[in-house]
Structures are given as C-alpha cells and as structure tokens.
Design an enzyme around this catalytic site. Structure first.
Site, PDB file in Angstrom:
ATOM      1  N   ASN A  31     -11.746  -4.029  -8.120  1.00  0.00           N
ATOM      2  CA  ASN A  31     -10.816  -4.487  -7.085  1.00  0.00           C
ATOM      3  C   ASN A  31     -10.817  -6.016  -7.028  1.00  0.00           C
ATOM      4  O   ASN A  31     -11.095  -6.626  -5.982  1.00  0.00           O
ATOM      5  CB  ASN A  31     -11.183  -3.888  -5.732  1.00  0.00           C
ATOM      6  CG  ASN A  31      -9.998  -3.800  -4.791  1.00  0.00           C
ATOM      7  OD1 ASN A  31      -8.911  -4.313  -5.091  1.00  0.00           O
ATOM      8  ND2 ASN A  31     -10.192  -3.167  -3.650  1.00  0.00           N
ATOM      9  N   HIS A  56     -11.248  -2.104   5.051  1.00  0.00           N
ATOM     10  CA  HIS A  56     -11.145  -0.806   4.384  1.00  0.00           C
ATOM     11  C   HIS A  56     -10.798   0.317   5.362  1.00  0.00           C
ATOM     12  O   HIS A  56     -10.102   1.264   4.980  1.00  0.00           O
ATOM     13  CB  HIS A  56     -12.447  -0.465   3.662  1.00  0.00           C
ATOM     14  CG  HIS A  56     -12.533  -1.020   2.271  1.00  0.00           C
ATOM     15  ND1 HIS A  56     -13.033  -2.272   1.992  1.00  0.00           N
ATOM     16  CD2 HIS A  56     -12.160  -0.504   1.076  1.00  0.00           C
ATOM     17  CE1 HIS A  56     -12.981  -2.496   0.697  1.00  0.00           C
ATOM     18  NE2 HIS A  56     -12.450  -1.446   0.111  1.00  0.00           N
TER      19      HIS A  56
END
Length: 522
Positions: free
Chosen positions: A341, A372
């Site tokens: 990521n 998140h």
C-alpha cells in the site's frame, strides 16, 4: 452474512452463477469497464486533441456514474465530502485550512464507517462505499497540505519533497472534483499527487524542461508519448494470477483456522507457525488483484509514467501501490510496509510523520488505524505494529552491522531476517483479518503473546538511541554494501539485497528527479 447491496442489481444473475456477493461483482465489472474507458479516454480524448476542461468533465462524470452503479445513492457521500472540503478551503484560507480539512474529512469518514459497521453489516468484507471515501479522504487532506505548503509557508521551511509537491494556486471546483472523483481512481485509487494529476490532464507529462537564468522553466522539447500497452498487459496477467490464487488456494487456507480449538490443541509448534505464514500469505492476493487492476486502469489512460530505465524501457509505476516481490521477500518490517500500500504509506509520511512534533511513529500508526476503520482488530494490529516497528528498528541498529562484512554472512542474515519478518508480519495482522477483540485475543493468548513480550524485552535491553555519528557511519556502510549488491542496477534487482534501502526512499528520490525535470506550472 448479509448479501444486500446499495448499488445496482443488474448483475444479480451473474452474482448467483459465480456465488459471489453482488457488490463484489459490481466492483469488478465497473473496474473492467473503467479499463476500457481508460483506453478510449487516452485514444479519443488525448490531451493533444481535447481541452483540459473536457477531460476533467468526462473523467468526473464517468467516475460518478461508476460510483452510483456500485453504491447507489451512497455515492452522494463522495460529492458531499468533497464539496464541503472545498468550501472549507475557500472560506478558511490557506493558513489554517489544512487543519480544518484534515479534521472534517477524517471525521466524516469515521462517521460513515461507524454507521456502516455498527448499524448495517458488522464483519461484512464486501465492497462498500467507505472504501472509495478512504481514498478521497487521502486526496482531500493531501491537497490541503500541498496548498498550505505552496501558498502560505516559506520556501526555506519546506523539505525537498514538500517543495516538489507544493501547489501554488487554488484549484477550481471542477479540477477539485475531477481529482477526487475521476473514473480511474474512484473505486480503488491509488492516491496520486494533485500536481501529477493536473499535469496528466493538461498533457504535460512528457515535456522536458530547462531552467533559465531568470528561474523560469521553459519547454525544451517533448518526448514521444510512450505506450502503456505492455505495462497494462503485464499487470493484467498479474491480476489474473492473483484472482485465480484467491479463488482457489486462499479459500483452503482460512485465517480463522489459526484459532480453531482442535488445531490449537493438536498441531505442533512448527505446524502452527507454517500455517500462520501460509494463511496470511494466501490472504494477500485479493489486494494484489484490486490494486494492480487499479494501477492498470490509470496506465491505460496514460497516467503513471515515471520515465525510462537505463535500457530505454518505459516505466509505468509512479503511482503503483505495491511491489509484490519486495513484499514476499521482505527482510525487515519496514521493507514490508514500504512496499505494501505504497501510496497510503507516502500519505501517512507526508501528512503525519514528517509534520509530527513528537512520537511520529506512534502518531502515524494511530492515524493509520483511524483511517482504516473502526473495527477493534485494526487498532490491535496497528498497536502491535508500533511495538514491532520500534523493536525491529532497535535490533537493526544494534546488530545488523555485524552481519554485512561478507556476502555469505549477509546472505545467512537475510534468510533469517526474511523468516522472522514473515512470521512477525503474519502475527501482527491476524487481528486485522479477524476484526473483533475476542478472536484476536484467542489468537494472541494461544501464542502466549510471545512476540509482544519479545518486543518489549528488546526495547528494555538494547539501547534505543544512538549518536548521529554512529548512525551515519552505519548508514554509509550499508549504502556501500547495497551498491555492491545491486551492481549499479535499478531498484527492481536483488530483492533480498535491498534490505538496507527502503522502497519509499527510492520512490521519493525518483520523484525528486521528476520534479526537477518536469514542468509543474500551477
């Protein structure tokens, strides 16, 4: 598990046939449509044929249509979040707008995540509207800081990367919506800088510049528009293999089996360690598929070109979100994070780590957890990650220099650190997959919290802080050894030998070169 969807049900027969949730089918089909639209966009709406205004309008409308198809009227959240953030930028002003935009965008995202998780479908892993909002939140906050850097802060206060990314004028509403909601990145990103996106839309991606004596940049000549076809084809092959692996192998290695009572009672320690590693490795291909496909879509539209390597081969990885080989063969916790990521890691670095006044590592992991979502497992993973990162950094600083004196010893060291890194990563991210506190606690207690305790002991036993002189001396040794290992080659060679260099640093160095050689007129 709920199978309801907020988006279109047009593809319900296909969903029934392949036995996958309709929202996942919608996501994949929309991404494949976006891939075809990207080819059309590059061919018929090329910057040499069409004005930036038309390209902005088409990219935005296509993006909003895909969002509406996948998420129904929940897609309005994307427009609302972007619209209010733009209003904040205009009203508050460049001095403090980055703070207000950060708080609002992250707060709006958190409220939506809370409503989705605790009101609608707790534990649902299907595609949902908060996923694209996570990317939009990154874009809103990144751009706010870039405008603050470019229009308020003094030049000498900026780091080289901040100076490169700084935006010198306020974007129009159309440019802002296009950046946040374009069809290439609306569903799965990846994050890109505003200047890179505007440069792409205006067709200045391939213009080389020269600096005149008066400091102004003028176009020297234009490169031939490179073809992304080979890069797109390669990435689609990776997508196909990742999807095949996910549909077959991944289902036979569920992470939940790590906390199965019979397995815990009967399996030997080596068996449990091996299964832990295999089950978490098998959980990664779905991310490989989604992120690589998103990268291919951007490349197909002509976005993501970084330059040419020493052999004259075009490189289409300037906004890539992962490097699979570096992930699977990472020999340090940091190396794994730097290649997983990637754009989110860069976002965390730019908006938090580089600007934190104290405990930047802890603040960065907390921000990552909040971004998140609100599942407790996310916070357990990132709190564990703080311990792992600090302990790994301490061990590396105190013992690594003893193992780089010869190729044979370093190879043994790399093999050992690879094994330890893979186990540590797997141990850390189990709660991220299990989501809830109870199963996460069952897993860690079955391992007697051994890696948590080990990390704490490492931090207590080894000296954490070293003098700058010692650190510089070790860095020079590592740099010298890395150059010997790489033999002057590119950053894609010698996966195991790359332990001393972070992929993020290499990526940023390439951005600095691009910044100096590419016209970024804002």
């Amino acid at each position: 598990m709920s199978t309801s969807t907020t988006g279109s049900t047009l593809l319900q027969p296909l969903s029934n046939a392949v036995r996958l949730p309709i929202d996942q089918i919608n996501f994949v089909v929309c991404q494949l449509f976006a891939l075809l639209a990207a080819v059309w966009f590059r061919t018929y709406l090329h910057s040499s044929k069409t004005s930036p205004f038309i390209r902005h309008v088409v990219a935005t409308l296509l993006g909003l249509y895909l969002a509406l198809f996948c998420f129904g009227w929940y897609a309005l959240h994307f427009v609302i979040q972007s619209g209010i953030s733009y209003y904040i930028m205009i009203v508050i002003g460049v001095e403090n707008m980055h703070k207000y935009c950060f708080v609002f965008a992250l707060g709006y995202l958190t409220v939506c995540q809370i409503s989705r998780v605790y009101i609608f479908d707790y534990g649902q892993y299907s595609a949902d509207f908060s996923g694209p909002m996570m990317i939009i939140t990154q874009k809103i906050t990144s751009l706010a800081y870039e405008i603050h850097d470019g229009m308020f802060r003094k030049e000498e206060e900026l780091t080289p990367s901040q100076r490169c990314l700084a935006v010198r004028r306020m974007p129009s509403l159309l440019e802002y919506l296009s950046y946040n909601c374009n069809f290439m990145g609306i569903l799965a990103g990846p994050l890109c800088s505003y200047k890179d996106y505007i440069t792409f839309i205006e067709g200045r991606s391939y213009q080389l510049t020269q600096s005149e004596a008066n400091g102004k940049e003028e176009i020297k000549y234009e490169q031939t528009d490179p073809s992304p076809n080979i890069a797109v084809a390669q990435k689609l092959i990776v997508c196909g293999l990742s999807l095949l692996f996910h549909m077959t192998v991944s289902k036979t290695l569920p992470v939940e089996y790590n906390i199965d009572d019979h397995f815990r009672a009967t399996a030997s320690l080596p068996t449990r360690v091996i299964y832990l590693y295999l089950s978490l490795m098998a959980a990664r291909p779905k991310y490989y598929f989604a992120w690589t496909l998103a990268d291919a879509i951007n490349n197909a539209a002509g976005f993501g070109f970084r330059g040419y390597d020493k052999n004259g081969v075009s490189c289409w990885d300037s906004i890539s979100n992962l490097r699979i080989l570096h992930i699977e063969f990472s020999t340090s916790f940091k190396m794994f994070l730097d290649n997983w990521n990637i754009q989110t890691a860069l976002w965390l670095k730019r908006v938090c780590y580089e600007r934190a006044s104290f405990s930047p590592t802890i603040q960065t992991f907390i921000l990552s957890a909040i971004w998140h979502g609100v599942y407790p497992g996310y916070y357990l993973t990132f709190l564990t990650g703080v311990l792992m990162t600090l302990a790994a950094r301490t061990i590396r600083k105190n013992i690594r220099h003893y193992f780089i004196c010869s190729p044979a010893i370093k190879l043994c060291y790399d093999i050992m650190t690879w094994m330890m890194t893979q186990i540590a990563i797997s141990y850390t991210v189990v709660p991220f997959v299990l989501l809830s506190v109870k199963p996460s606690y069952m897993f860690y207690s079955s391992w007697y919290f051994c890696l948590h305790i080990t990390c704490i002991l490492v931090l207590l036993i080894f000296p954490v802080n070293r003098t700058r002189k010692e650190s510089n001396k070790q860095d020079n040794m590592q740099s010298s050894w890395s150059k010997k290992q790489e033999g002057g080659g590119g950053d894609e060679k010698g996966v195991i030998g790359l332990n001393s260099y972070s992929a993020t640093n290499s990526f940023n160095q390439k951005r600095e070169v691009t910044c100096r050689n590419t016209s970024m007129k804002q």
